[in-house]
Design a protein around this motif. Structure first.
Motif, short mmCIF file in Angstrom:
data_model
loop_
_atom_site.label_atom_id
_atom_site.label_comp_id
_atom_site.label_asym_id
_atom_site.label_seq_id
_atom_site.Cartn_x
_atom_site.Cartn_y
_atom_site.Cartn_z
N ARG A 4 26.20 28.09 53.35
CA ARG A 4 27.69 28.22 53.26
C ARG A 4 28.02 28.80 52.04
N LEU A 5 27.57 28.49 50.95
CA LEU A 5 27.86 28.96 49.26
C LEU A 5 27.38 30.59 49.51
N SER A 6 26.27 31.17 50.05
CA SER A 6 26.00 32.39 50.17
C SER A 6 26.87 33.12 50.79
N ALA A 7 27.60 32.50 52.09
CA ALA A 7 28.33 33.08 52.84
C ALA A 7 29.66 33.36 52.21
N TYR A 8 29.98 32.43 51.21
CA TYR A 8 31.35 32.75 50.66
C TYR A 8 31.01 34.11 49.68
N ILE A 9 29.65 34.03 48.91
CA ILE A 9 29.60 35.34 48.05
C ILE A 9 29.71 36.55 48.98
N PHE A 10 29.18 36.41 50.20
CA PHE A 10 29.22 37.64 51.12
C PHE A 10 30.64 38.09 51.47
N ILE A 11 31.56 36.75 51.57
CA ILE A 11 33.07 37.06 51.81
C ILE A 11 33.62 37.88 50.62
N ILE A 12 33.20 37.18 49.43
CA ILE A 12 33.80 37.91 48.16
C ILE A 12 33.21 39.47 47.89
N ALA A 13 32.26 39.56 48.34
CA ALA A 13 31.66 41.16 48.55
C ALA A 13 32.52 41.82 49.29
N GLY A 14 32.85 41.44 50.55
CA GLY A 14 33.80 42.02 51.57
C GLY A 14 35.18 42.51 51.24
N ILE A 15 35.63 41.24 50.54
CA ILE A 15 36.80 41.48 49.93
C ILE A 15 36.98 42.53 48.64
N THR A 16 35.96 42.58 48.02
CA THR A 16 35.86 43.65 46.95
C THR A 16 35.70 45.12 47.43
N ASP A 17 35.07 45.01 48.60
CA ASP A 17 34.93 46.45 49.23
C ASP A 17 36.18 46.89 49.88
N LEU A 18 36.98 46.05 50.47
CA LEU A 18 38.19 46.07 50.94
C LEU A 18 39.04 46.76 49.80
N LEU A 19 39.15 46.00 48.70
CA LEU A 19 40.08 46.03 47.61
C LEU A 19 39.75 47.58 46.88
N ASP A 20 38.61 47.73 46.62
CA ASP A 20 38.25 49.01 46.07
C ASP A 20 38.57 50.15 46.74
N GLY A 21 38.43 50.00 48.05
CA GLY A 21 38.71 51.40 49.01
C GLY A 21 40.37 51.67 48.74
N TYR A 22 40.98 50.22 49.13
CA TYR A 22 42.34 50.52 49.11
C TYR A 22 43.13 51.04 47.89
N ILE A 23 42.55 50.27 46.87
CA ILE A 23 42.99 51.03 45.50
C ILE A 23 42.98 52.31 45.36
N ALA A 24 41.55 52.56 45.47
CA ALA A 24 40.98 54.06 45.28
C ALA A 24 41.99 55.14 46.27
N ARG A 25 42.39 54.60 47.29
CA ARG A 25 42.97 55.42 48.09
C ARG A 25 44.66 55.64 47.59
N LYS A 26 45.17 54.33 47.30
CA LYS A 26 46.47 54.04 47.09
C LYS A 26 46.98 54.74 45.58
N TYR A 27 46.24 54.58 44.75
CA TYR A 27 46.27 55.10 43.44
C TYR A 27 45.73 56.45 43.00
N ASN A 28 45.18 56.91 44.09
CA ASN A 28 44.31 58.41 43.84
C ASN A 28 43.44 58.00 42.80
N LEU A 29 42.42 57.21 42.78
CA LEU A 29 41.36 56.94 41.57
C LEU A 29 40.11 57.24 42.48
N ILE A 30 40.13 57.83 43.56
CA ILE A 30 38.68 58.20 44.43
C ILE A 30 37.80 59.05 43.12
#
Length: 176
Positions: free
Chosen positions: A31-57
């Motif tokens: 279960r704890l490793s699944a939460y780490i996996f979820i955090i990794a997924g959230i960082t993936d979503l956030l980095d793509g969103y922030i990079a595109r929204k603020y032109n930080l690609i």
């Protein structure tokens, strides 16, 4: 370094943490490793969103973001296969595909004039279904095995498309 690249770097750091936690003797290691996996997924979503929204690609982000994703996916596949939660054929197919993507990406970047092929909608859909399938299996939700099969099929389709684009991009680079 900008925020999206920092988030990608964090995701690289989460890979060994995921493995250590998954194979620890903690009673809730899965279960704890699944939460780490979820955090990794959230960082993936956030980095793509922030990079595109603020032109930080950046080129670094375009190359390293998918690499961080691939490493996490391989770690998850390896761990869950060893734990016998997913069949070995899944890691053989998806693992081979991920390794080919990593090496293909390195070749395109280093030998093809820093060519980076961004994920298309099929690759993104395969990643989303992969996350849902893995979490379904870890948390014991129904249909996890069917979602794994769907992930494999969609991943192979996305890989075929990626391979064709990569070959065409390399041809264009060599022709110029």
């Amino acid at each position: 370094m900008n925020v999206p690249n920092i988030l990608t770097s964090i995701r690289f750091g989460l890979v060994p943490i995921f493995i250590v936690v998954l194979f620890s003797s903690h009673p809730n290691n899965l279960r704890l490793s699944a939460y780490i996996f979820i955090i990794a997924g959230i960082t993936d979503l956030l980095d793509g969103y922030i990079a595109r929204k603020y032109n930080l690609i950046t080129k670094w982000g375009q190359a390293m973001d998918p690499l961080a994703d691939k490493l996490m996916q391989l770690a998850v596949l390896f761990g869950l296969t060893v734990k016998q939660l997913i069949p070995i054929w899944v890691i053989i197919i998806l693992g081979l595909k991920e390794l080919l993507m990593i090496f293909g990406g390195i070749i395109l970047y280093t030998k093809g004039g820093k060519i980076v092929i961004p994920a298309d909608k099929y690759g993104k859909a395969a990643t989303i279904i992969f996350y849902i399938a893995i979490l379904s299996i870890v948390f014991g939700f129904p249909y996890g095995k069917y979602l794994i099969l769907m992930t494999v099929l969609l991943t192979l389709y996305a890989f075929t498309r990626y391979l064709l684009v990569g070959v065409n991009e390399m041809k264009k680079y060599k022709a110029s």
